[in-house]
Design a protein around this motif. Structure first.
Motif, PDB file in Angstrom:
ATOM      1  N   ILE A   1       0.840  -1.193   0.000  1.00  0.00           N
ATOM      2  CA  ILE A   1       0.000   0.000   0.000  1.00  0.00           C
ATOM      3  C   ILE A   1       0.873   1.239   0.000  1.00  0.00           C
ATOM      4  N   ALA A   2       2.002   1.201   0.662  1.00  0.00           N
ATOM      5  CA  ALA A   2       2.911   2.348   0.703  1.00  0.00           C
ATOM      6  C   ALA A   2       3.462   2.647  -0.686  1.00  0.00           C
ATOM      7  N   VAL A   3       3.799   1.602  -1.427  1.00  0.00           N
ATOM      8  CA  VAL A   3       4.325   1.801  -2.786  1.00  0.00           C
ATOM      9  C   VAL A   3       3.230   2.384  -3.683  1.00  0.00           C
ATOM     10  N   LEU A   4       2.026   1.885  -3.510  1.00  0.00           N
ATOM     11  CA  LEU A   4       0.914   2.387  -4.297  1.00  0.00           C
ATOM     12  C   LEU A   4       0.640   3.858  -3.978  1.00  0.00           C
ATOM     13  N   LEU A   5       0.678   4.217  -2.710  1.00  0.00           N
ATOM     14  CA  LEU A   5       0.492   5.607  -2.312  1.00  0.00           C
ATOM     15  C   LEU A   5       1.605   6.497  -2.848  1.00  0.00           C
ATOM     16  N   LEU A   6       2.828   6.002  -2.823  1.00  0.00           N
ATOM     17  CA  LEU A   6       3.951   6.781  -3.366  1.00  0.00           C
ATOM     18  C   LEU A   6       3.764   7.023  -4.857  1.00  0.00           C
ATOM     19  N   CYS A   7       3.276   6.012  -5.561  1.00  0.00           N
ATOM     20  CA  CYS A   7       3.058   6.169  -7.013  1.00  0.00           C
ATOM     21  C   CYS A   7       1.949   7.174  -7.289  1.00  0.00           C
ATOM     22  N   LEU A   8       0.887   7.128  -6.473  1.00  0.00           N
ATOM     23  CA  LEU A   8      -0.224   8.047  -6.688  1.00  0.00           C
ATOM     24  C   LEU A   8       0.100   9.474  -6.278  1.00  0.00           C
ATOM     25  N   LEU A   9       0.887   9.623  -5.206  1.00  0.00           N
ATOM     26  CA  LEU A   9       1.197  10.956  -4.695  1.00  0.00           C
ATOM     27  C   LEU A   9       2.467  11.553  -5.271  1.00  0.00           C
ATOM     28  N   ALA A  10       3.187  10.780  -6.035  1.00  0.00           N
ATOM     29  CA  ALA A  10       4.428  11.291  -6.616  1.00  0.00           C
ATOM     30  C   ALA A  10       4.093  12.387  -7.624  1.00  0.00           C
ATOM     31  N   PRO A  11       4.945  13.382  -7.715  1.00  0.00           N
ATOM     32  CA  PRO A  11       4.687  14.449  -8.693  1.00  0.00           C
ATOM     33  C   PRO A  11       4.755  13.878 -10.110  1.00  0.00           C
ATOM     34  N   PRO A  12       3.950  14.442 -11.006  1.00  0.00           N
ATOM     35  CA  PRO A  12       3.965  13.944 -12.380  1.00  0.00           C
ATOM     36  C   PRO A  12       5.311  14.202 -13.031  1.00  0.00           C
TER      37      PRO A  12
END
Length: 200
Positions: free
Chosen positions: A2-13
């Motif tokens: 879930i942490a990796v998924l959150l990092l991918c979603l919240l990472a800047p474009p």
């Protein structure tokens, strides 16, 4: 997970690629300047016969039509055949035939002088002129959009590398489509696109 998924979603474009300023300046300088936008717009109006003078001619003709008469003509050919019986007392009866022929030509001219004050044809011509102006404006907007979209595509092809082959093909196909539509609307042959080699 879930942490990796959150990092991918919240990472800047990913940053939008910015063309090299020197390459962009070269590409801008090498953009085709002929035909210019004014020439393209004028050619589109000529090709579509949407000149503003057309509407003015319609209005003038509607006004002038009231001055001209309505002319009608007739041609007639007449033939007669008549019989006459003369019966007089003491004389023999006399039967005579009368043949006659004639030709007649008539020409009539009539004016509707009330049309000098108000002519319904002027209203129809004015409405048609408004419709023509609307079509002309839409054509000019479309041609202008295509003209500058072509310039944008030329600059993108020359200065921004495509992310993949699909994007590169899409740019070139869209550019060919824009040029084909512009050529169809204007009748102008657009110059070949410049190829800007990368800077060393």
């Amino acid at each position: 997970m879930i942490a990796v998924l959150l990092l991918c979603l919240l990472a800047p474009p990913a940053p939008v690629p910015v063309p090299d300023p020197a390459l962009l300046a070269r590409a801008l300088a090498e953009l085709p300047h002929k035909p210019g936008i004014a020439e393209v717009q004028a050619a589109a109006l000529r090709r579509a016969t949407l000149s503003p003078k057309t509407a003015q001619r319609w209005l003038r003709r509607a006004r002038a039509a009231a001055i001209l008469p309505t002319v009608t003509g007739e041609y007639g050919l007449r033939t007669d055949q008549g019989w006459q019986l003369d019966q007089a007392a003491g004389d023999g009866d006399q039967l005579s035939q009368d043949l006659g022929a004639g030709r007649a030509v008539q020409v009539r001219a009539s004016w509707d002088l009330d049309r000098l004050i108000f002519n319904a044809d002027e209203l129809r011509a004015a409405r048609a002129a408004l419709d023509l102006a609307d079509v002309r404006e839409r054509l000019l907007v479309r041609v202008t959009q295509l003209y500058f979209e072509r310039h944008q595509l030329l600059l993108e092809i020359a200065t921004l590398p495509a992310r993949d082959g699909h994007e590169a093909i899409g740019r070139h196909v869209r550019l060919a489509e824009v040029e084909a539509v512009l050529t169809g609307l204007t009748g102008l042959a657009l110059p070949r696109r410049p190829v800007v080699p990368p800077l060393p």
